[in-house]
Scaffold this motif. Structure first.
Motif, PDB file in Angstrom:
ATOM      1  N   LEU A   4       0.826  -1.206   0.000  1.00 45.72           N
ATOM      2  CA  LEU A   4       0.000   0.000   0.000  1.00 45.72           C
ATOM      3  C   LEU A   4       0.859   1.255   0.000  1.00 45.72           C
ATOM      4  N   SER A   5       0.286   2.342  -0.489  1.00 42.55           N
ATOM      5  CA  SER A   5       0.915   3.648  -0.333  1.00 42.55           C
ATOM      6  C   SER A   5       0.593   4.177   1.065  1.00 42.55           C
ATOM      7  N   TYR A   6       1.313   5.202   1.496  1.00 39.71           N
ATOM      8  CA  TYR A   6       1.047   5.747   2.833  1.00 39.71           C
ATOM      9  C   TYR A   6      -0.323   6.412   2.889  1.00 39.71           C
ATOM     10  N   ASP A   7      -0.784   6.978   1.779  1.00 34.67           N
ATOM     11  CA  ASP A   7      -2.136   7.556   1.752  1.00 34.67           C
ATOM     12  C   ASP A   7      -3.192   6.461   1.877  1.00 34.67           C
ATOM     13  N   GLN A   8      -2.967   5.312   1.246  1.00 32.12           N
ATOM     14  CA  GLN A   8      -3.933   4.213   1.346  1.00 32.12           C
ATOM     15  C   GLN A   8      -4.076   3.703   2.772  1.00 32.12           C
ATOM     16  N   VAL A   9      -3.023   3.881   3.576  1.00 28.63           N
ATOM     17  CA  VAL A   9      -3.074   3.417   4.970  1.00 28.63           C
ATOM     18  C   VAL A   9      -4.221   4.078   5.723  1.00 28.63           C
ATOM     19  N   TRP A  10      -4.468   5.381   5.464  1.00 27.55           N
ATOM     20  CA  TRP A  10      -5.599   6.052   6.129  1.00 27.55           C
ATOM     21  C   TRP A  10      -6.884   5.264   5.905  1.00 27.55           C
ATOM     22  N   HIS A  11      -7.134   4.922   4.639  1.00 25.93           N
ATOM     23  CA  HIS A  11      -8.373   4.233   4.281  1.00 25.93           C
ATOM     24  C   HIS A  11      -8.415   2.819   4.856  1.00 25.93           C
ATOM     25  N   ALA A  12      -7.271   2.152   4.836  1.00 24.57           N
ATOM     26  CA  ALA A  12      -7.218   0.797   5.377  1.00 24.57           C
ATOM     27  C   ALA A  12      -7.553   0.783   6.864  1.00 24.57           C
ATOM     28  N   LEU A  13      -6.967   1.710   7.638  1.00 29.64           N
ATOM     29  CA  LEU A  13      -7.189   1.716   9.084  1.00 29.64           C
ATOM     30  C   LEU A  13      -8.651   1.991   9.437  1.00 29.64           C
TER      31      LEU A  13
END
Length: 391
Positions: free
Chosen positions: A193-202
């Motif tokens: 994942l990209s670091y921006d995608q981490v927001w959505h994943a969490l």
């Protein structure tokens, strides 16, 4: 009197369209754009080789090298995979040849990732011939498992916690170093994942079971609105449980974006924990009841002590130094600085025993596997493996 002209389709064309739709498994009346969003079987994809964009799910059989040739070992390149509806398929006529372009080779190429064989993969691309054989070319998305590539807004739905059959087959009966090696080979195959995608994943993985609009903060235990993420006072942000300065891997795609050790946490509590190792003792943390800290260590609350331990142990197995990232390893020190080490191992092992995986942690592991990264934390599924590896 004005008469409206009615145009009728030729019967032959209408029948042909209906037959193709039924053969491919597309409901009548659904547009080509909509069909791309519904995963097809390999058989359906082979019946629809007309250039349309579609998403297909199948099991990796091997590497196609010619119209009727698929290597199942001794892979020579990362440029293609053959998918089938059955993991044990041997007939090339029932396989879909999928082009693996440069963007996907590090994760889905068989030369680099031979353990992909037998795993389920989902790919989106153009249904058109490849190696003069039914194929899928120019993929725009690829992911492990039966779901689509992680998106900022994954489709909500029920998720189980059962460990998939055969996921740990390579680790069966192993202990000690042999178990460690087998687990690394299994879990290193993942969607990054990209670091921006981490927001959505969490927002998905750490969702409050009692309030789907909120997430649960790791150390604080507080249920907080998903939309209150950011950098302000009382916002929540992304806590690296394995502190990113321990190995200096930052937030670039890799260990810095691996959701198995990233958790939502209050901004000020995250800052207070900083890059401290884990141990018992210290003064109480005001915004995180049950947590304690001193100059060189942080103690999480009892309800997540095991969670923290298993995240650290996962990182040690996943990142062994062979893929361009540091070789992460827990030790018994709380003075590790910027070395790729994190302690205190004896305490982490005790916490793993003391606080076994609960429903929230198991669900989180399953969500990451199904929707985001396609790999699992083996110590959530088998906490006893920690002692087998580290004693």
């Amino acid at each position: 009197m004005n008469m409206k002209r009615v145009t009728r389709s030729r019967p032959g064309r209408l029948i042909a369209a209906v037959v193709l739709a039924v053969a491919v498994g597309i409901p009548l009346g659904v547009t080509g754009a909509a069909s791309a969003a519904t995963p097809l079987t390999v058989a359906q994809a082979l019946a629809a080789q007309d250039g349309r964009t579609a998403t297909v799910t199948g099991y990796v059989i091997g590497q196609p090298t010619a119209t009727n040739t698929v290597l199942t070992s001794g892979f020579t390149a990362d440029t293609a995979v053959a998918l089938a509806d059955q993991a044990g398929e041997t007939g090339t006529g029932r396989m879909l040849y999928v082009q693996v372009t440069a963007a996907w080779r590090s994760t889905f190429g068989l030369l680099t990732n031979p353990s992909l064989r037998g795993r389920q993969v989902t790919a989106t691309g153009a249904l058109t011939a490849y190696f003069s054989h039914g194929g899928l070319k120019n993929p725009t998305a690829m992911s492990l498992g039966g779901g689509a590539t992680p998106s900022p807004t994954p489709t909500p739905g029920p998720t189980g916690t059962a460990v998939p059959d055969a996921y740990y087959a390579a680790a069966a009966g192993r202990t000690g170093p042999a178990l460690r090696t087998a687990l690394h080979g299994i879990i290193k195959v993942q969607t990054k994942l990209s670091y921006d995608q981490v927001w959505h994943a969490l927002k998905d993985t750490d969702q409050d079971p009692a309030n789907p609009s909120n997430v649960i903060l790791l150390y604080s235990g507080r249920s907080q609105s998903k939309t209150s993420n950011g950098g302000g006072a009382n916002d929540w942000n992304r806590e690296h449980v394995w502190a990113k300065s321990h190995g200096d891997f930052g937030t670039a795609t890799g260990p810095g974006t691996d959701v198995h050790h990233l958790r939502p946490e209050d901004v000020s509590v995250n800052s207070l924990r900083g890059n401290k190792d884990f141990d018992s003792g210290g003064g109480a943390v005001a915004e995180a009841p049950g947590c304690y800290t001193d100059a060189d260590s942080f103690e999480p609350r009892d309800a997540v002590k095991g969670d923290v331990a298993r995240m650290i142990l996962y990182m040690a197995i996943r990142y062994e130094g062979g893929d361009g990232w540091p070789d992460l390893e827990p030790n018994d020190s709380v003075s590790n600085g910027s070395t790729p080490r994190l302690g205190r191992l004896s305490k982490l092992l005790a916490w793993n025993d003391q606080d076994p995986p609960d429903t929230f942690e198991k669900r989180r592991n399953q969500r990451i596997y199904e929707r985001w990264q396609g790999n699992r934390n083996p110590f959530v599924d088998h906490p006893e493996w920690a002692r087998s590896i580290w004693g």
